[in-house]
Design an enzyme around this catalytic site. Structure first.
Site, PDB file in Angstrom:
ATOM      1  N   CYS A 251     -16.171  -9.038   1.442  1.00 45.92           N
ATOM      2  CA  CYS A 251     -16.518  -9.926   0.322  1.00 45.92           C
ATOM      3  C   CYS A 251     -18.039  -9.916   0.187  1.00 45.92           C
ATOM      4  O   CYS A 251     -18.713  -9.092   0.804  1.00 45.92           O
ATOM      5  CB  CYS A 251     -15.975 -11.334   0.533  1.00 45.92           C
ATOM      6  SG  CYS A 251     -16.606 -12.160   2.018  1.00 45.92           S
ATOM      7  N   THR A 252     -18.602 -10.811  -0.590  1.00 45.41           N
ATOM      8  CA  THR A 252     -20.036 -10.783  -0.885  1.00 45.41           C
ATOM      9  C   THR A 252     -20.902 -10.991   0.357  1.00 45.41           C
ATOM     10  O   THR A 252     -21.762 -10.166   0.679  1.00 45.41           O
ATOM     11  CB  THR A 252     -20.395 -11.849  -1.933  1.00 45.41           C
ATOM     12  OG1 THR A 252     -19.570 -11.662  -3.072  1.00 45.41           O
ATOM     13  CG2 THR A 252     -21.859 -11.749  -2.334  1.00 45.41           C
TER      14      THR A 252
END
Length: 457
Positions: A310-311
């Site tokens: 994810c980020t």
């Protein structure tokens, strides 16, 4: 005595607040008077009475919060409950004690820093999170708000009993001070470290304001943290380890031999403009849909090795825990530090396109690839804008040529509604009522046979 003590606490809080708004002597008028001595809410004050009047009228809530913090801290210092717990009382998670440390409400000394340096528009945006036991989320929230205001930071900070998650922007001086204070906070001692802060070029202008609040979860998955805990997370892989795993996965998958799924935990509009080659990117609009996505596609994950990303890493903490709770996967791994940290070491690696960020920049760039297209003409384009229709806050990819033709909404329905809304003076908002959300299934069901490897792009 209680009344006097309360009054003293409020007076002290008021004085500290005013003190925090002082302009350093070096930044004042060098001759012909003191010049501006205080700044607050983008206003300048030369007289003590002026700043006092402003604070009394506009910041009573902040003063009350600070006074409450001071009172709590004083009570904690004399309370029997502040006596350290007996040795050996640990919860088994990295050896942290069950009894979380008291929260320090200290604000950094900025008297040595000029106002211009502290508020410079040339700065950065920080992204971080820390899972830990927080006994008093309200106190941590109040301290965070005071700290960010003191350093002229903007952004969003979520506090919960399970920890803290923040993204803040400000000058380089301010963000450095913020990191320094966060690392010295007893609550985060031996848990949060320097490398946990991800940074990118930006500043306070990247956010419209400062929002600090107490929530049930520090990342909104919609599952009670007591049911699915961050303590049951997957195996963390460093960027180097993750890079090797992806390399091996792409090599095997190209020959049809892979038993691995490279899973993007983000929303569709994030993966649309940037993602790892060969990944499975769920067509979901919110992370709170992720558990349902896993439930509806459980067969897809059966006996598989899953590489999640994810980020910045926080969604993988809870997402991997949820996936593991289903006992379907053989192994679950996650990218430590997220795409942010991966791109620091592999800017031209297996992640292609831009990295979506939740601020006014919308995206940051590490390579020149454009993997998305204009919603209207199909030309390569990856710069988001908000839908021009007042009732909708969807993001839309529309190139300059199409925007010049008036194609600025996320879909034809919004384009038509925009004309109707602007033609009548109505304050009514019809958020998310558009073709985009109506046509997209809330939770898509994947068909394994239809999955294709897109490793060559």
């Amino acid at each position: 005595a209680p009344v006097t003590g309360g009054a003293c606490g409020a007076f002290q809080a008021f004085s500290l607040f005013v003190k925090a708004k002082e302009v350093p002597a070096a930044a004042r008028c060098p001759a012909g008077g003191e010049g501006v001595r205080w700044r607050c809410c983008r206003l300048a004050f030369e007289e003590l009475s002026g700043i006092h009047r402003h604070v009394a009228l506009q910041h009573t809530g902040d003063i009350g919060q600070q006074a409450g913090l001071t009172a709590k801290q004083a009570a904690a210092e004399v309370s029997p409950s502040s006596v350290p717990a007996p040795a050996g009382n640990a919860d088994g998670l990295n050896g942290h004690s069950r009894s979380s440390p008291e929260i320090s409400c200290t604000l950094p000394d900025t008297s040595h820093v000029s106002y211009d340096d502290l508020t410079s528009k040339v700065g950065e945006v920080l992204l971080y999170y820390c899972y830990c036991e927080v006994k008093d989320p309200e106190k941590l929230c109040a301290w965070q708000k005071a700290l960010c205001q003191h350093l002229h930071l903007t952004g969003k900070v979520r506090v919960a009993s399970e920890g803290i998650n923040g993204t803040v922007g400000g000058s380089k001086v301010a963000t450095n001070l913020y990191i320094e204070v966060m690392l010295s906070q007893p609550l985060f001692k031996d848990i949060l470290c320097q490398e946990d802060f991800k940074s990118s070029a930006g500043g306070a202008h990247c956010f419209p304001d400062l929002r600090v609040g107490v929530f049930k979860e520090i990342v909104p998955m919609g599952i009670d943290p007591k049911i699915v805990s961050y303590k049951e997370t997957g195996i963390h892989l460093s960027p180097q380890e993750f890079h090797r795993e992806v390399e091996q996965y792409l090599s095997q998958a190209s020959q049809g031999q892979s038993d691995t799924i490279l899973l993007d935990c983000r929303n569709f509009y994030e993966s649309k403009i940037g993602r790892f080659q060969g990944c499975l990117a769920p067509d979901i609009r919110k992370f709170s849909y992720f558990p349902s996505y896993v439930d509806e596609n459980l067969e897809l994950f059966k006996d598989k090795r899953v590489l999640m990303y994810c980020t910045g890493g926080i969604r993988c903490e809870r997402g991997s825990a949820y996936l593991r709770s289903k006992a379907a996967c053989r192994e679950v791994y996650q990218l430590k530090g997220g795409i942010h940290k991966y791109l620091e070491e592999f800017p031209d690696g297996f992640y292609r396109g831009k990295l979506f960020v939740f601020d006014d920049r919308y995206a940051i760039c590490s390579n020149e690839d454009i993997i998305s297209a204009c919603r209207y003409c199909g030309t390569l384009w990856d710069q988001y804008k908000l839908c021009s229709s007042q009732h909708c806050r969807q993001l839309v990819l529309t190139c300059p040529s199409c925007r010049n033709k008036g194609l600025t909404a996320c879909c034809p329905v919004c384009q038509e509604k925009e004309l109707k809304v602007t033609s009548r003076a109505s304050g009514q908002t019809l958020k998310e009522e558009c073709e985009c959300t109506r046509k997209r299934p809330r939770v898509p069901i994947e068909h394994v046979s239809q999955r294709t490897l897109d490793a060559g792009k």
